[in-house]
Design a protein around this motif. Sequence first.
Motif, mmCIF file in Angstrom:
data_model
loop_
_atom_site.group_PDB
_atom_site.id
_atom_site.type_symbol
_atom_site.label_atom_id
_atom_site.label_comp_id
_atom_site.label_asym_id
_atom_site.label_seq_id
_atom_site.Cartn_x
_atom_site.Cartn_y
_atom_site.Cartn_z
ATOM 1 N N LYS A 1 0.932 -1.166 0.025
ATOM 2 C CA LYS A 1 -0.109 0.125 0.071
ATOM 3 C C LYS A 1 1.044 1.336 -0.039
ATOM 4 O O LYS A 1 1.774 1.375 0.838
ATOM 5 C CB LYS A 1 -1.013 0.027 1.245
ATOM 6 N N PRO A 2 0.547 2.272 -0.933
ATOM 7 C CA PRO A 2 1.225 3.393 -0.946
ATOM 8 C C PRO A 2 0.897 4.269 0.236
ATOM 9 O O PRO A 2 -0.309 4.237 0.927
ATOM 10 C CB PRO A 2 1.017 4.091 -2.330
ATOM 11 N N ILE B 1 -1.751 9.186 -2.790
ATOM 12 C CA ILE B 1 -2.052 8.692 -4.250
ATOM 13 C C ILE B 1 -0.949 9.658 -5.011
ATOM 14 O O ILE B 1 -1.007 10.882 -4.829
ATOM 15 C CB ILE B 1 -3.607 8.989 -4.694
ATOM 16 N N HIS C 1 -0.772 6.614 -10.213
ATOM 17 C CA HIS C 1 -2.027 5.702 -9.799
ATOM 18 C C HIS C 1 -3.224 5.820 -11.017
ATOM 19 O O HIS C 1 -4.101 5.170 -10.898
ATOM 20 C CB HIS C 1 -2.490 5.942 -8.458
ATOM 21 N N LEU D 1 -3.080 -0.498 -7.504
ATOM 22 C CA LEU D 1 -4.352 0.205 -6.936
ATOM 23 C C LEU D 1 -5.358 -0.576 -7.044
ATOM 24 O O LEU D 1 -6.264 -0.979 -5.999
ATOM 25 C CB LEU D 1 -4.362 1.599 -7.381
ATOM 26 N N SER E 1 -5.236 -3.846 -5.166
ATOM 27 C CA SER E 1 -5.357 -3.965 -3.738
ATOM 28 C C SER E 1 -6.086 -3.483 -2.909
ATOM 29 O O SER E 1 -6.536 -3.375 -1.715
ATOM 30 C CB SER E 1 -3.770 -3.255 -3.399
ATOM 31 N N LEU E 2 -6.929 -2.418 -3.598
ATOM 32 C CA LEU E 2 -7.814 -1.757 -3.234
ATOM 33 C C LEU E 2 -9.331 -2.116 -3.672
ATOM 34 O O LEU E 2 -10.326 -2.625 -2.908
ATOM 35 C CB LEU E 2 -7.730 -0.123 -3.304
ATOM 36 N N PHE E 3 -9.556 -1.673 -4.933
ATOM 37 C CA PHE E 3 -11.075 -1.896 -5.306
ATOM 38 C C PHE E 3 -11.332 -3.335 -5.522
ATOM 39 O O PHE E 3 -12.687 -3.775 -5.134
ATOM 40 C CB PHE E 3 -11.208 -1.055 -6.733
ATOM 41 N N TYR F 1 -11.916 -4.775 -1.946
ATOM 42 C CA TYR F 1 -13.091 -4.581 -1.242
ATOM 43 C C TYR F 1 -14.447 -4.750 -1.965
ATOM 44 O O TYR F 1 -15.364 -5.078 -1.224
ATOM 45 C CB TYR F 1 -12.963 -3.074 -0.589
ATOM 46 N N PHE F 2 -14.357 -4.676 -3.244
ATOM 47 C CA PHE F 2 -15.777 -4.685 -4.050
ATOM 48 C C PHE F 2 -16.020 -5.956 -4.705
ATOM 49 O O PHE F 2 -16.985 -5.991 -5.252
ATOM 50 C CB PHE F 2 -15.664 -3.640 -5.341
#
Lengths: 340, 340
Positions: free
Chosen positions: A4-5, A8, A12, A22, A25-27, A30-31
């Motif tokens: 994780k940075p 932003i 990105h 990104l 690791s993120l969208f 979680y989604f």
Amino acid sequence: MAKKPDTILLGHGSGGQLMHDLISSLFMHYFSNPILDRHTDSALLKLGNDEIAFTTDAFVVDPIFFPGGDIGKLSVCGTVNDIAVSGAKPLYLSCSFIIEEGFPFSDLERIVKSMALEAKKAKVHIVTGDTKVVNKGKCDKIFITTTGIGSLDTRYKEISSGSGIKPGDQLIINGSIGDHGMAVMSARNELNLKASIDSDCASLNGLIEQALAVSDKIKFMRDATRGGLATILAELSANKEYGILINEEELLLNENVRGICELLGFDPLYVANEGKVLIVVDNADASRVLDALKAHELGKDSAIIGEVVSEHPGKSWINTAIGGKRIVDVLSGEQLPRIC
Amino acid sequence: MAKKPDTILLGHGSGGQLMHDLISSLFMHYFSNPILDRHTDSALLKLGNDEIAFTTDAFVVDPIFFPGGDIGKLSVCGTVNDIAVSGAKPLYLSCSFIIEEGFPFSDLERIVKSMALEAKKAKVHIVTGDTKVVNKGKCDKIFITTTGIGSLDTRYKEISSGSGIKPGDQLIINGSIGDHGMAVMSARNELNLKASIDSDCASLNGLIEQALAVSDKIKFMRDATRGGLATILAELSANKEYGILINEEELLLNENVRGICELLGFDPLYVANEGKVLIVVDNADASRVLDALKAHELGKDSAIIGEVVSEHPGKSWINTAIGGKRIVDVLSGEQLPRIC
């Protein structure tokens, strides 16, 4: 999960490695759901008896007017193309505007007219929208997000994933590369470049329809936007049992684009296009698809630029014009912010 | 066509008169098509054999974190609600992020988590997205545009337009008004207000489903966001052969909301909500719908607040608590920018 940075970075949003990290690791984390997890550019949805493609894009291009287009035209083409390359027929768009207080009405009208004109050309309807205005200094002139819906013929369901690709398949692109990125770059006031380069910004659904009409062996399509042709090639071969080999000599580069790229140190393979589609097609149908593309206004300069090979699996390579060979990797940082 | 302004003002994004003028003089004018021309908040589309609702919203709320919610939660609720009030079942969302360079990753993660949580609650899937990053100072932290697709039962096709409304119909709202606007207002640092107000930010599709399940006589629904309850009432009666009469005494106002409204000079009738739906229902079914709403967590404080009348056609009036009567007009300027 990628590291994780802390903050932003411009990278990105570049379409390259940082953006991929990104997203994963993120969208995606979680989604996560079966549709998103297919990692296709447009989501393919089943609604009742119908299959649709659904995609969204924010447009923050700077400057908002550039040779060959503007943020309005781009916001229509960009979303139309994302739908079309999934094999679907673009039908409806929504548009959402974020406008800076004090933005000239005449500029907004010019943008809206341009969107209407491009929607008409692309035969899509803009059916719903939203407008937000933020205080002066809180956004840069105008940002537009368009979201599109297209109807998907189930015959084309695998085009988004490219799951049918195999060695021997041919790679076709419908013309020169790097025009959009260098048109925007040369339109930026601070550069004071005199070169006249038109963006290739165009809705490709008509062209793509012509290609699909002559062949049921199109395996994959993708518009070469942020990150350029290189990023698609690198993505397409990543973790696959095949490799990709491109011949640099087959890549068309307009003289002015070549000039600015050399001047500013850009690799045209990584420069954004907004009217170019990479098509992967079975060797048996390659020349027929090439002819269909060439018969269309937006495909006159189409060429076979390379092929899928069984060598160097997982990697894309390019035979350079001077006889060498180099690997094509994804963009690692940010080459050119706010290009779309 | 309304008179064209020279520049875009904050009021053009307020949900009030200026925004209406902008929509009709510009967007409706250039984008005109039969679907858009219905002037519904969600576009109702026929795709093959299926009817769908399609809607988009940009979220630019400031601050991005506030009591009761954040820009992420809001971006899910807002679009879910726009779909739900059209009578459709929200299914899929897209999300597009515009992020300022240097934005803390931890804040982005908090927002994305919040979106994921709210999507789960609302039983919708986030299936596609886009990320753009702009240079520091070129946007204010983060903007999110969500676009939603819902499936529409044809029985509910007229709910968006309210075409079946007639005198005698009852108006119901599912609780207190003004909470979201005043929660955001009190969270703005510069005000240094100590009042604790939670935004009512919530996905209303579950609540609305319960109401639709007990009555086939719901004529109209709308979530009372920008411009508040007043703007819906004014819009609903405009150019109609009926009038609307509201009883102020039936409107629930939380004490802290009342306090801040008085302090800052806001009329709570014009303050944004993000978890309130106005329902117009045939008198015969009003108490049954009221009971269904009250049985839901988000409708415990539901009340009949007024009715459709044959008097003062085209206008909405309110019987004030002190015995007077005043007209309810649309917001003419900008009351509270960046509330959603």
